[in-house]
Design a protein around this motif. Structure first.
Motif, mmCIF file in Angstrom:
data_model
loop_
_atom_site.group_PDB
_atom_site.id
_atom_site.type_symbol
_atom_site.label_atom_id
_atom_site.label_comp_id
_atom_site.label_asym_id
_atom_site.label_seq_id
_atom_site.Cartn_x
_atom_site.Cartn_y
_atom_site.Cartn_z
ATOM 1 N N ASP A 1 1.479 -1.892 -10.728
ATOM 2 C CA ASP A 1 1.479 -2.433 -9.364
ATOM 3 C C ASP A 1 1.940 -3.888 -9.456
ATOM 4 N N GLU B 1 -5.574 -10.386 -6.003
ATOM 5 C CA GLU B 1 -6.759 -10.491 -5.146
ATOM 6 C C GLU B 1 -8.036 -10.503 -5.994
ATOM 7 N N VAL C 1 3.251 -5.495 -6.900
ATOM 8 C CA VAL C 1 3.413 -5.914 -5.507
ATOM 9 C C VAL C 1 3.324 -7.440 -5.389
ATOM 10 N N GLN C 2 2.419 -8.040 -6.155
ATOM 11 C CA GLN C 2 2.272 -9.502 -6.107
ATOM 12 C C GLN C 2 3.022 -10.191 -7.256
ATOM 13 N N PHE D 1 -6.697 -4.554 -7.114
ATOM 14 C CA PHE D 1 -6.484 -4.392 -5.671
ATOM 15 C C PHE D 1 -5.172 -3.657 -5.463
ATOM 16 N N HIS D 2 -5.231 -2.538 -4.744
ATOM 17 C CA HIS D 2 -4.021 -1.743 -4.583
ATOM 18 C C HIS D 2 -3.664 -1.442 -3.124
ATOM 19 N N GLU E 1 -2.343 -3.861 -12.620
ATOM 20 C CA GLU E 1 -1.628 -5.089 -12.253
ATOM 21 C C GLU E 1 -1.570 -5.927 -13.532
ATOM 22 N N ALA F 1 0.833 -1.203 0.000
ATOM 23 C CA ALA F 1 0.000 0.000 0.000
ATOM 24 C C ALA F 1 0.868 1.254 0.000
ATOM 25 N N ASN G 1 2.414 1.888 -3.333
ATOM 26 C CA ASN G 1 1.433 2.484 -4.246
ATOM 27 C C ASN G 1 1.131 3.936 -3.893
#
Ligand SMILES: *Cc1c(COP(=O)(O)O)cnc(C)c1O
Length: 391
Positions: A222, A194, A224-225, A135-136, A189, A103, A106
């Protein structure tokens, strides 16, 4: 009082938890307080990228703890400098800001996009486009960015300046950008995690890149994942043939120690200047030591190819499994649609039989440690096969 009773009496009830108290782990295996062992296909949501307590990673982290565990960002540390240089090197970015979570990474990207536009065009060009089902994160601003209505509740007022458009609909995005002159950035993404392990079309990803470049918008990925090897390349963007202006990372980056990173290329590398952003723990030496150990592994000969191969192996096995009707994702970020069973029931049954998995929307989701062996993969898949055969 049992651990679970103590926990539930004092920790806020923000998660649906399984009634399992994990005590230790080694490689792909977790052990609970009763000595029961589990094969972990979830990696703490893609975070224990080298599995539990990898030897070299643990050595690097422990050595750092005993050397210097934290300094404020009013000073320099070698370990942060080394990691920043290497991270920019392998990703092809110019500069990085370190925080502690996805988070936060982002939030940094959003601030960069808005300031880039403010510096060049002044006030009012500040809207960020994100995708439906994205999902961010969980801060008030990243919830606004998240393109799912179910997240836009209770915490009013949400941060304004976000609009959502369907993934893979280039015409809709084109129309939005041509009509709304307040837009300054597009954030995506490459594989929605998610949101259900949904992969973007390559053509759409390329269209996002082109629209951003043509309209001087900031293209934010993003990751992140998806980032740090999860999809079989350091960044997923490599497989889409695009180079976002800004890429965010967290989850697996430091092998299970909190770290978020916001990478910027030439266009945005110097947008944030002294006094415009900060984080007390950002770039913490222990996290950087863990991250260096993860990067050692990621950049070792053949490692990422092996991640891709193992991902393919798992996906193919899932497709061949009775009870599974479709498989999605990329590398070792894998979703599977179930024919009859409910994903939540499979997750519970799997834990009972010694396999930890995740879900995403109606799918089961697998994010095994990148270091998992074929033997452990087969063992986990056998458990899953057994469960699906019973429903
Ligand atoms: C997990 C996740 C986040 C949020 O990360 P936190 O570390 O929980 O703040 C943001 N974006 C994506 C794509 C994620 O998967």
């Amino acid at each position: 009082m049992s651990t679970i009773e103590k926990f539930d009496s004092h920790v806020m009830h923000t998660y649906g938890r399984l009634p399992i108290v994990l005590e230790k782990g080694s490689g792909t295996q977790a052990t609970d307080e009763n000595g029961k062992e589990y094969i972990d296909f979830g990696s703490g949501i893609g975070t224990n990228s080298l599995g539990y307590c990898d030897e070299k990673w643990a050595d690097a982290v422990c050595a750092q703890v005993r050397s210097i565990q934290h300094t404020s960002n009013y000073f320099y540390t070698k370990v942060q400098a080394d990691f920043a240089e290497r991270l920019c090197g392998v990703t092809g970015y110019k500069s990085v800001f370190f925080g502690n979570s996805g988070a936060e990474a982002n939030e940094c990207a959003i601030k960069i996009a808005r300031k880039y536009s403010f510096d060049k065009y002044g006030k009012g060009r500040d809207t960020i486009v994100t995708l439906v089902n994205s999902f961010h994160g969980r801060t008030v601003t990243t919830l606004s960015a998240t393109g799912q209505d179910s997240f836009h509740n209770y915490f009013f007022p949400f941060t304004p300046g976000f609009v959502h458009t369907p993934a893979n609909d280039t015409a809709a995005l084109e129309k939005l950008i041509s009509e709304d002159k307040s837009i300054c950035a597009v954030m995506v993404e490459f594989v929605q995690g998610e949101g259900g392990v949904n992969r973007l079309d390559i053509d759409f990803a390329k269209a996002v890149a082109k629209l951003c470049s043509d309209n001087d918008l900031v293209f934010i990925a993003d990751e992140v994942q998806t980032g740090m090897g999860r999809t079989g390349t350091v960044l997923a963007s490599e497989q889409f043939g695009v180079k976002p202006d800004v890429t965010t990372l967290a989850k697996g980056i430091a092998g299970g120690i909190p770290m978020g990173a916001c990478l910027a290329g030439e266009k945005c590398a110097d947008v944030l200047v002294k006094g415009t952003h900060g984080s007390t723990f950002g770039g913490n030496p222990i996290a950087c030591a863990g991250a260096n150990a993860v990067l050692d592994r990621l950049t070792s000969e053949g490692f990422l190819d092996e991640v891709a191969r193992k991902g393919y192996y798992i996906s193919k096995a899932l497709l061949d499994m009775d009870g599974i009707i479709a498989v999605s994702g990329m590398g070792m970020m894998i979703g599977a649609n179930l024919e009859k069973a409910k994903a939540a029931d499979v997750l519970t049954a799997a834990a009972d039989k010694g396999l930890l998995i995740l879900t995403a929307k109606e799918k089961i989701r697998l994010l095994p440690p990148l270091t998992i062996s074929y033997e452990q993969i087969d063992k986990g898949l056998d458990i899953l096969r057994g469960i699906l055969a019973e429903v």
